[in-house]
Design a protein around this motif. Structure first.
Motif, PDB file in Angstrom:
ATOM      1  N   LEU A  32       0.821  -1.210   0.000  1.00 46.85           N
ATOM      2  CA  LEU A  32       0.000   0.000   0.000  1.00 46.85           C
ATOM      3  C   LEU A  32       0.855   1.259   0.000  1.00 46.85           C
ATOM      4  O   LEU A  32       0.462   2.269  -0.584  1.00 46.85           O
ATOM      5  N   SER A  33       2.000   1.207   0.645  1.00 47.99           N
ATOM      6  CA  SER A  33       2.907   2.344   0.630  1.00 47.99           C
ATOM      7  C   SER A  33       3.367   2.637  -0.797  1.00 47.99           C
ATOM      8  O   SER A  33       3.400   3.794  -1.234  1.00 47.99           O
ATOM      9  N   ARG A  34       3.693   1.588  -1.530  1.00 42.42           N
ATOM     10  CA  ARG A  34       4.131   1.753  -2.914  1.00 42.42           C
ATOM     11  C   ARG A  34       2.991   2.228  -3.814  1.00 42.42           C
ATOM     12  O   ARG A  34       3.169   3.090  -4.667  1.00 42.42           O
ATOM     13  N   VAL A  35       1.801   1.681  -3.598  1.00 41.38           N
ATOM     14  CA  VAL A  35       0.659   2.016  -4.444  1.00 41.38           C
ATOM     15  C   VAL A  35       0.176   3.445  -4.196  1.00 41.38           C
ATOM     16  O   VAL A  35      -0.185   4.169  -5.137  1.00 41.38           O
ATOM     17  N   SER A  36       0.154   3.871  -2.925  1.00 44.10           N
ATOM     18  CA  SER A  36      -0.447   5.150  -2.562  1.00 44.10           C
ATOM     19  C   SER A  36       0.531   6.320  -2.593  1.00 44.10           C
ATOM     20  O   SER A  36       0.113   7.476  -2.685  1.00 44.10           O
ATOM     21  N   GLY A  37       1.825   6.039  -2.478  1.00 45.62           N
ATOM     22  CA  GLY A  37       2.807   7.113  -2.414  1.00 45.62           C
ATOM     23  C   GLY A  37       3.076   7.604  -1.007  1.00 45.62           C
ATOM     24  O   GLY A  37       3.907   8.487  -0.801  1.00 45.62           O
ATOM     25  N   LEU A  38       2.371   7.068  -0.001  1.00 51.04           N
ATOM     26  CA  LEU A  38       2.638   7.418   1.387  1.00 51.04           C
ATOM     27  C   LEU A  38       3.912   6.704   1.853  1.00 51.04           C
ATOM     28  O   LEU A  38       4.289   5.665   1.314  1.00 51.04           O
ATOM     29  N   THR A  39       4.543   7.261   2.882  1.00 45.07           N
ATOM     30  CA  THR A  39       5.688   6.570   3.468  1.00 45.07           C
ATOM     31  C   THR A  39       5.197   5.356   4.250  1.00 45.07           C
ATOM     32  O   THR A  39       3.999   5.238   4.565  1.00 45.07           O
ATOM     33  N   PHE A  40       6.124   4.468   4.590  1.00 44.93           N
ATOM     34  CA  PHE A  40       5.747   3.283   5.359  1.00 44.93           C
ATOM     35  C   PHE A  40       5.159   3.689   6.713  1.00 44.93           C
ATOM     36  O   PHE A  40       4.165   3.097   7.161  1.00 44.93           O
ATOM     37  N   GLU A  41       5.726   4.704   7.348  1.00 44.22           N
ATOM     38  CA  GLU A  41       5.231   5.158   8.651  1.00 44.22           C
ATOM     39  C   GLU A  41       3.826   5.743   8.527  1.00 44.22           C
ATOM     40  O   GLU A  41       2.959   5.481   9.369  1.00 44.22           O
ATOM     41  N   GLN A  42       3.584   6.529   7.472  1.00 44.28           N
ATOM     42  CA  GLN A  42       2.247   7.089   7.260  1.00 44.28           C
ATOM     43  C   GLN A  42       1.227   5.994   6.974  1.00 44.28           C
ATOM     44  O   GLN A  42       0.077   6.059   7.444  1.00 44.28           O
ATOM     45  N   THR A  43       1.619   4.981   6.208  1.00 43.67           N
ATOM     46  CA  THR A  43       0.731   3.855   5.918  1.00 43.67           C
ATOM     47  C   THR A  43       0.395   3.096   7.194  1.00 43.67           C
ATOM     48  O   THR A  43      -0.759   2.677   7.410  1.00 43.67           O
ATOM     49  N   THR A  44       1.380   2.910   8.052  1.00 41.11           N
ATOM     50  CA  THR A  44       1.156   2.218   9.324  1.00 41.11           C
ATOM     51  C   THR A  44       0.153   2.977  10.186  1.00 41.11           C
ATOM     52  O   THR A  44      -0.772   2.385  10.757  1.00 41.11           O
ATOM     53  N   ARG A  45       0.326   4.299  10.288  1.00 35.38           N
ATOM     54  CA  ARG A  45      -0.609   5.108  11.078  1.00 35.38           C
ATOM     55  C   ARG A  45      -2.006   5.086  10.469  1.00 35.38           C
ATOM     56  O   ARG A  45      -3.014   5.100  11.191  1.00 35.38           O
ATOM     57  N   ALA A  46      -2.090   5.042   9.139  1.00 38.61           N
ATOM     58  CA  ALA A  46      -3.394   5.020   8.470  1.00 38.61           C
ATOM     59  C   ALA A  46      -4.163   3.737   8.782  1.00 38.61           C
ATOM     60  O   ALA A  46      -5.396   3.745   8.925  1.00 38.61           O
ATOM     61  N   CYS A  47      -3.447   2.616   8.896  1.00 38.68           N
ATOM     62  CA  CYS A  47      -4.097   1.324   9.152  1.00 38.68           C
ATOM     63  C   CYS A  47      -4.450   1.132  10.627  1.00 38.68           C
ATOM     64  O   CYS A  47      -5.322   0.311  10.949  1.00 38.68           O
ATOM     65  N   ALA A  48      -3.784   1.871  11.522  1.00 37.05           N
ATOM     66  CA  ALA A  48      -3.938   1.636  12.959  1.00 37.05           C
ATOM     67  C   ALA A  48      -5.388   1.711  13.454  1.00 37.05           C
ATOM     68  O   ALA A  48      -5.826   0.834  14.209  1.00 37.05           O
TER      69      ALA A  48
END
Length: 425
Positions: free
Chosen positions: A380-396
């Motif tokens: 999802l980080s690769r698909v969306s362009g968000l960083t890995f940390e931002q993707t993690t916070r988004a899923c939390a």
């Protein structure tokens, strides 16, 4: 000697050695140090570990999901889901979940869902003004439904390692998978009300009929698979072959969207992924054989039961342990390593192997959206362009409904076992 086995395995992992090599290498080191077992046994046990009929399903489930994505079938599924539930408040959020439920009945893997359908879902939600973190987090959470609703690649691996019926495992996953979808849609409804999300489409019967007609043949895939397995027309292993053949038929003959170039790419990706999965299974087979023959499993069961013999407390401890393991270990590796260790403990407290299979797989699916090794997070980080940390916070935030489902699956045995008991017993 037990300390040598586990210390060498963990040491190799920390050095960055691939999981399969770490499993086989630590097992070989144990055999050499122990001296009583011929080293050739390592190769024999590894070969025997992959000499299993249910494992034939692995490459076909991987390939069927890839074919669905490459042939553009996922777009038809998404359009149908939009016509079905897009009129609700937070419509595309509900579409995200329903699309994952439908795709779950075809691919059996969370990675295929996140990488294929997830790409369409995130783009559509972003174009309609949804916050990108909300779209990414919901897509990650809904992707975990894929291996719970049948068919399921992790359940095939678990069934082989636990000597449990893959058909019963598939049946056991249907109701929990729909429960996961319901709780996630509830979370979307609450968020839509709180943030003022609007409806994204009008409900029109003609639009729904048109979308259903376009997606009719793909929608028949779960019917074909589940109906074939429950009627006895084919085994779960043969269902994987049927799914691949059907996806190939739709892409090449019906819709004519599958080219030779894309078919070759899908085939090579399938070969590569299958080789990795089976190499892990082979390495875990010798590792599990050593753990079992040295009675380490009995010692683990005795240790846990010496702390508490209460069923609810043991299940709580096992859940916490599996959630931690899911943060650091890939799903197939975790299943192949831990099933021989934990299954005797489950037997000691009277938990059915099929019930425990759902508990284990659901825990490890949650691990796919938790750092540091969550594979869905990286996709999802690769698909969306968000960083890995931002993707993690988004899923939390979406972990809350998933934890609720995990608690229900763990402590409400009837929720899991009703359907397999009705069909198979």
């Amino acid at each position: 000697m037990t300390a040598l086995l586990f210390a060498s395995f963990l040491g190799l992992l920390l050095l960055g050695v691939p999981v399969a090599v770490a499993l086989g290498g630590s097992s070989l080191l144990y055999v050499l140090a122990e001296g009583a077992t011929p080293p050739l046994v390592v190769l024999h046990r590894m070969a025997a570990g992959v000499d299993s009929f249910p494992l034939l399903a692995v490459p076909f489930f991987i390939m069927s999901g890839s074919l669905m994505n490459s042939a553009g079938i996922t777009e038809r599924i998404y359009s149908f889901a939009t016509a079905l539930v897009g009129w609700l408040r937070g419509g595309l959020g509900h579409v995200n979940v329903v699309g994952s439920v439908i795709f779950a009945g075809m691919s059996g893997t969370a990675v295929a869902d996140a990488g294929g359908l997830g790409t369409i879902e995130i783009k559509a939600m972003r174009d309609h003004g949804y916050p990108l973190p909300f779209a990414v987090g919901l897509t990650g959470a809904s992707a975990t439904i894929g291996p719970i609703i049948p068919p399921s690649l992790p359940m095939v691996i678990y069934g082989v390692m636990a000597n449990a019926s893959v058909g019963q495992l598939f049946a056991a996953g249907l109701i929990p998978g729909l429960l996961m979808a319901g709780t996630l849609m509830g979370a979307v409804a609450v968020t839509a009300h709180r943030r003022g999300f609007d409806r994204d489409a009008e409900f029109r019967w003609d639009r729904l009929r048109h979308a259903a007609a376009r997606a009719f043949l793909p929608l028949m895939t779960p019917v074909l698979l589940v109906g074939g397995m429950t009627s006895g027309a084919f085994t779960p292993t043969e269902a994987a072959i049927a799914a691949t053949a059907y996806a190939l038929f739709l892409g090449a003959a019906v819709y004519r969207t599958l080219t030779w170039r894309s078919f070759l790419r899908v085939s090579m990706e399938t070969i590569e992924t299958t080789a990795v999965v089976l190499l892990i299974v082979a390495g875990a087979s010798i590792f599990g054989w050593i753990v079992t023959t040295t009675r380490i499993t009995d010692e683990v069961a005795g240790l846990v039961l010496s702390i508490t013999s209460e069923r609810w407390a043991v299940l709580l401890l096992v859940n916490v342990f599996l959630l931690l393991v899911g943060c650091f270990l890939e799903t197939v590796a975790a299943i192949t390593i831990l099933v021989p260790v934990l299954l005797p403990l489950m037997a000691a407290i009277g938990v059915d192997p099929v019930h425990f299979g759902l508990i284990m797989v659901l825990n490890l699916m949650i691990g796919l959206v938790t750092p540091p090794v969550g594979m869905v997070l990286y996709i999802l980080s690769r698909v969306s362009g968000l960083t890995f940390e931002q993707t993690t916070r988004a899923c939390a935030p979406f972990l809350i409904p998933l934890f609720l489902c995990l608690a229900l699956v763990t402590y409400w045995e009837g929720l899991v076992m009703w359907l397999p008991t009705l069909i198979y017993r």
